[in-house]
Design a protein around this motif. Structure first.
Motif, PDB file in Angstrom:
ATOM      1  N   LEU A   1       0.779   4.299  -2.626  1.00  0.00           N
ATOM      2  CA  LEU A   1       0.443   5.752  -2.569  1.00  0.00           C
ATOM      3  C   LEU A   1       1.608   6.558  -2.791  1.00  0.00           C
ATOM      4  O   LEU A   1       1.503   7.704  -3.435  1.00  0.00           O
ATOM      5  CB  LEU A   1       0.223   5.786  -1.016  1.00  0.00           C
ATOM      6  CG  LEU A   1      -0.879   5.141  -0.622  1.00  0.00           C
ATOM      7  CD1 LEU A   1      -1.148   5.202   0.905  1.00  0.00           C
ATOM      8  CD2 LEU A   1      -2.515   5.849  -1.305  1.00  0.00           C
TER       9      LEU A   1
ATOM     10  N   ASP B   1      -3.562  12.321   0.364  1.00  0.00           N
ATOM     11  CA  ASP B   1      -4.195  12.690   1.654  1.00  0.00           C
ATOM     12  C   ASP B   1      -5.536  13.422   1.518  1.00  0.00           C
ATOM     13  O   ASP B   1      -6.343  12.659   2.276  1.00  0.00           O
ATOM     14  CB  ASP B   1      -3.321  13.681   2.627  1.00  0.00           C
ATOM     15  CG  ASP B   1      -1.881  13.116   2.577  1.00  0.00           C
ATOM     16  OD1 ASP B   1      -1.824  11.862   2.798  1.00  0.00           O
ATOM     17  OD2 ASP B   1      -0.991  13.809   2.819  1.00  0.00           O
TER      18      ASP B   1
ATOM     19  N   LEU C   1      -7.760  10.409   0.356  1.00  0.00           N
ATOM     20  CA  LEU C   1      -8.191   9.450   1.305  1.00  0.00           C
ATOM     21  C   LEU C   1      -9.262   9.835   2.490  1.00  0.00           C
ATOM     22  O   LEU C   1      -9.953   9.129   2.772  1.00  0.00           O
ATOM     23  CB  LEU C   1      -6.835   8.880   2.009  1.00  0.00           C
ATOM     24  CG  LEU C   1      -5.894   8.025   1.119  1.00  0.00           C
ATOM     25  CD1 LEU C   1      -4.468   7.759   1.791  1.00  0.00           C
ATOM     26  CD2 LEU C   1      -6.434   6.597   0.535  1.00  0.00           C
ATOM     27  N   GLU C   2      -9.018  11.019   2.647  1.00  0.00           N
ATOM     28  CA  GLU C   2      -9.883  11.709   3.658  1.00  0.00           C
ATOM     29  C   GLU C   2     -11.326  11.720   3.164  1.00  0.00           C
ATOM     30  O   GLU C   2     -12.106  11.767   3.870  1.00  0.00           O
ATOM     31  CB  GLU C   2      -9.237  12.964   4.320  1.00  0.00           C
ATOM     32  CG  GLU C   2     -10.143  13.691   5.270  1.00  0.00           C
ATOM     33  CD  GLU C   2      -9.300  15.168   5.538  1.00  0.00           C
ATOM     34  OE1 GLU C   2     -10.068  15.811   6.468  1.00  0.00           O
ATOM     35  OE2 GLU C   2      -8.212  15.434   5.291  1.00  0.00           O
TER      36      GLU C   2
ATOM     37  N   ARG D   1       0.644  -1.030  -0.031  1.00  0.00           N
ATOM     38  CA  ARG D   1      -0.035  -0.111  -0.184  1.00  0.00           C
ATOM     39  C   ARG D   1       0.865   1.306   0.159  1.00  0.00           C
ATOM     40  O   ARG D   1       0.497   2.243  -0.783  1.00  0.00           O
ATOM     41  CB  ARG D   1      -0.953   0.018   1.212  1.00  0.00           C
ATOM     42  CG  ARG D   1      -1.844   1.059   1.096  1.00  0.00           C
ATOM     43  CD  ARG D   1      -2.899   0.815   2.491  1.00  0.00           C
ATOM     44  NE  ARG D   1      -3.837   1.927   2.648  1.00  0.00           N
ATOM     45  CZ  ARG D   1      -3.780   3.142   3.106  1.00  0.00           C
ATOM     46  NH1 ARG D   1      -2.575   3.219   3.509  1.00  0.00           N
ATOM     47  NH2 ARG D   1      -4.805   3.896   3.066  1.00  0.00           N
TER      48      ARG D   1
ATOM     49  N   SER E   1      -9.368   4.629  -2.127  1.00  0.00           N
ATOM     50  CA  SER E   1      -9.264   3.760  -1.170  1.00  0.00           C
ATOM     51  C   SER E   1      -8.356   2.726  -1.736  1.00  0.00           C
ATOM     52  O   SER E   1      -8.393   2.169  -2.925  1.00  0.00           O
ATOM     53  CB  SER E   1     -10.602   2.912  -0.758  1.00  0.00           C
ATOM     54  OG  SER E   1     -11.524   3.788  -0.051  1.00  0.00           O
TER      55      SER E   1
END
Length: 788
Positions: free
Chosen positions: A93, A104, A107-108, A89, A113
């Protein structure tokens, strides 16, 4: 980064644009191929979706295709799911960050995902294709209906299936096949990643058949080997595969044949084009290919050119060349005629470049067609020089002609220019002017026209019957064109000739020509012949203008002589006629003084008639003399204040104005350039007429002025008896009267005198009048300020 799209802007479509999305993969150096955009109209099946298989061999190739695919989904407001297995992972990323994704934030917001097979394919503990179908349906509903995303975009590293002993690869392939029917009509975009180095060939073979779209070696392709689920699981699969394979082979064969024909056509165009063609990589400064015309233009062999770069062709214009290249690569094509090419030897060649962006072996290149425009530039330069010569006001025709000769000799690379009179009827050729020294061709020299190259114009005239024939002729091989034995060839030694015939109005025709004793290898071009014709038109215009000027000068001289004789006649007439007239008047006065008391009423009346006639005769003679002397006895022009002139006129007429109870209204009047005495006479005559023809009412006269462009218009208006429309022109003729002497006295020459005065001042005079409504006389004078 805004990871979601407005619900009203959702793209509820089964196609989320795989082809255009992966176009952005070219930004990575590992992605060196092209993108073949899928066109649904070309598919031989109706259940295609954005379901793509990525076949890769290393990590660079993998990420260069799949991460831009994810980034595009985020930009479009889709929920993106990355199922990692071969890479952990953190590595995924990190790669996304390198491609400019705000990880960031994504994802937030829930837009991105990064999960594992345990969260998806094996969330029940083992692979269950039915469970995965439900997973995708639930994921789409949650994304679009609950979280307001526009769709689902997923990509999975499929190596987990190799590491899972419980997974049957055949079942996995079947799962891949049925996904297309699930995705159809729904906003899914799915990219399944297969490592070719790890998956068996038979599995990869089946994977290819179960995905409508394929990415391999940097190319996005519509998968012609895709097998819809109904066929993949049906009993007719072998037969359909045979049909598809044979169809594919046929299409490829036909396509290859068409490609070969197109390639051959391009090769022929490339090889035989008269324009130079170059294929180069301008950013790498490499010339990849050049056609024969390009080699000839620059004076290099093909091998030498391929060792050079574009910088060698434009060493002094690299900034302009780079701007041109940037335009071509930004817009796909470009054109310029502001660049020159430096050959191996010699001066830079002005060139016109037309270029297009192309791809050669996966690298962006430029196809440039280069045309030598030296001839056009030379033509433009010569035309500018011809205009400069022709428009020079400080040079005489002869001086200009010599400059035109020099220009022509330079333009045509010939030794001597000339102008001659020709007369085909008498076989005459007479030289009028030449540009240099020549033993035979010199001003005044005469030779038989048939002995010169200019006889081509006489031959043409005889053939066409057109005495005003004009054309341009050129000779570069005198013997082959029948001039062997002529004086021009044998005695004058002329080897090359370019000439044109000029038809001059009311004069003999001319021939304007250039010759050389040196032979010319190439024939004269159409451009050279056209330029000679252009020069000939100027020569014809100047000759006709000179002839017109001579004719005009002769006419003016005759008019001056005629005016002089008229003045002499008028003077003689006035002198000789006034002498006996004075005698008649004197004796009539003697009769009246001595015998008045002896005359009866009839005698007195007869005597009165005789005296009146003598007086009128005297006035007519004096008026005629004044009319004849307007041009010859006038004063030099000077600034004249018309208000002051009108004041003097009103002073002279004050008794008559008072007697008639006249009202004179004078407005603002200008200063004009003129003869003060004649202007006084003009306005006195006009004002006298206004008082004379006022009718029964006291005269009302208005004198005004207005500016009209480059002139002043002065008007004298009255409210008198007016003039019939048909008489407005006649009143300005000498001795023309509209009324009898019993009605109105006068000599009949007053308005003719006014017209002569105004014309001498460079103006015009006219009248606007209606019977019973008065008259307005207008006199126009040039503005002295404008004249200066």
């Amino acid at each position: 980064m805004n990871q979601r799209a407005n619900r009203d802007d959702r793209q509820r479509s089964p196609a989320l644009g795989i082809g255009s999305d992966l176009e952005s993969s070219r930004e990575n150096p590992a992605f060196h191929g092209r993108v073949e955009s899928p066109d649904e109209s070309d598919h031989d099946h109706d259940d295609s979706t954005d379901h793509v298989a990525l076949l890769y061999e290393d990590r660079d190739e993998q990420f260069s295709a799949v991460i831009p695919f994810v980034r595009r989904g985020l930009e479009r407001g889709e929920r993106c799911l990355y199922i990692a297995d071969e890479n952990d992972r953190a590595d995924v990323l990190s790669a996304m960050r390198e491609y400019g994704i705000d990880v960031d934030d994504a994802l937030e917001s829930g837009a991105l995902s990064v999960v594992t097979p345990a969260d998806t394919y094996r969330r029940t503990g083992e692979f269950d294709r039915n469970a995965m179908v439900r997973f995708w349906e639930e994921s789409l509903a949650e994304a679009t209906e609950e979280d307001d995303f526009t769709g689902i975009r997923a990509t999975a590293e499929m190596t987990w299936a190799l590491n899972d002993g419980d997974t049957d690869l055949d079942h996995l392939v079947e799962y891949e096949a049925i996904l297309n029917s699930i995705y159809e009509g729904e906003p899914y975009a799915v990219c399944c990643q297969y490592n070719r180095e790890r998956f068996p060939a038979d599995v990869v073979h089946e994977v290819i058949r179960t995905h409508p779209l394929l990415v391999h070696d940097g190319v996005v392709s519509r998968n012609v080997y895709y097998t819809p689920p109904a066929e993949f699981f049906g009993p007719d699969r072998p037969a359909r595969e045979v049909e598809r394979m044979t169809t594919t082979l046929r299409e490829r064969t036909v396509g290859n044949a068409a490609l070969e024909r197109a390639t051959e056509r391009f090769r022929k165009i490339f090889e035989h084009s008269q324009d130079a063609i170059f294929i180069n990589d301008p950013y790498a400064d490499e010339i990849l290919e050049a056609n024969p015309a390009g080699c000839e233009m620059l004076g290099y062999s093909r091998e030498e050119l391929l060792e050079l770069g574009p910088s060698a062709c434009h060493p002094h214009e690299m900034e302009a060349f780079r701007e041109f290249v940037d335009t071509v690569f930004e817009e796909g094509a470009g054109w310029t005629d502001e660049l020159s090419c430096l050959p191996k030897e010699g001066e830079p060649i002005p060139a016109e470049l037309s270029a297009s962006k192309i791809t050669v072996d996966g690298r962006p290149c430029m196809l440039a067609i280069v045309r030598d425009i030296s001839e056009r530039k030379e033509r433009e330069r010569a035309q500018r020089r011809l205009y400069e010569i022709a428009s020079d006001p400080d040079r005489s025709f002869d001086e200009k002609l010599q400059s035109v000769f020099e220009l022509g000799c330079d333009r045509f690379d010939l030794e001597l220019g000339g102008l001659a009179r020709i007369d085909p009827e008498t076989d005459r050729f007479v030289v009028e002017a030449v540009s240099g020294d020549h033993e035979h061709l010199r001003p005044g020299a005469e030779v038989s026209l048939s002995e010169t190259y200019c006889r081509v114009f006489a031959d043409e005239t005889d053939a066409t019957g057109d005495d005003a024939a004009t054309d341009t002729a050129s000779i570069t091989d005198p013997e082959a064109t029948g001039f062997e034995g002529t004086a021009a060839y044998e005695e004058f030694g002329v080897e090359s000739y370019l000439g044109t015939r000029l038809s001059i109005a009311d004069d003999l025709d001319r021939t304007f020509f250039f010759v050389s004793t040196a032979p010319r290898e190439e024939p004269f071009t159409e451009s050279e012949r056209t330029f000679l014709d252009l020069m000939g038109q100027w020569v014809r215009y100047e000759l006709e203008r000179k002839r017109y000027e001579v004719t005009l000068e002769e006419t003016i001289e005759r008019l001056e002589q005629s005016n002089e004789r008229l003045e002499q006649f008028a003077y003689a007439a006035s002198h000789d006629l006034q002498e006996p007239l004075r005698m008649v008047s004197s004796y009539l006065q003697l009769i009246e003084n001595r015998y008045a008391d002896r005359l009866d009423d009839d005698g007195e009346e007869f005597l009165e008639f005789a005296v009146d006639g003598a007086e009128r005769m005297k006035a007519m003679i004096e008026a005629l003399l004044a009319y004849s002397r307007i041009e010859t006895r006038g004063e030099p022009f000077e600034p004249v204040d018309l208000e002051a002139v009108i004041d003097d006129v009103l002073t002279d007429l004050r008794l008559r104005i008072a007697e008639s109870d006249a009202e004179i209204d004078v407005g603002d009047l200008p200063t004009v350039a003129g003869d003060r005495n004649q202007l006084h006479q003009l306005f006195q005559n006009l004002l006298t007429n206004a008082l004379e023809y006022s009718g029964d009412e006291p005269p009302r006269v208005e004198i005004t002025a207005r500016r009209d462009g480059r002139q002043w218009i002065v008007s004298v208006s009255d409210e008198g008896i007016g003039i019939e429309p048909g008489e407005r022109e006649r009143i300005f003729e000498v001795f023309e009267r509209l009324h009898s002497r019993e009605e109105y006295d006068g000599t009949g020459i007053g308005l003719a005198l006014c017209q002569r005065i105004v014309e001498r001042h460079g103006g015009d005079i006219w009248v606007d009048s209606e019977p019973g409504e008065g008259s307005t006389f207008f006199a126009a004078f040039p503005d002295p300020v404008v004249r200066e």
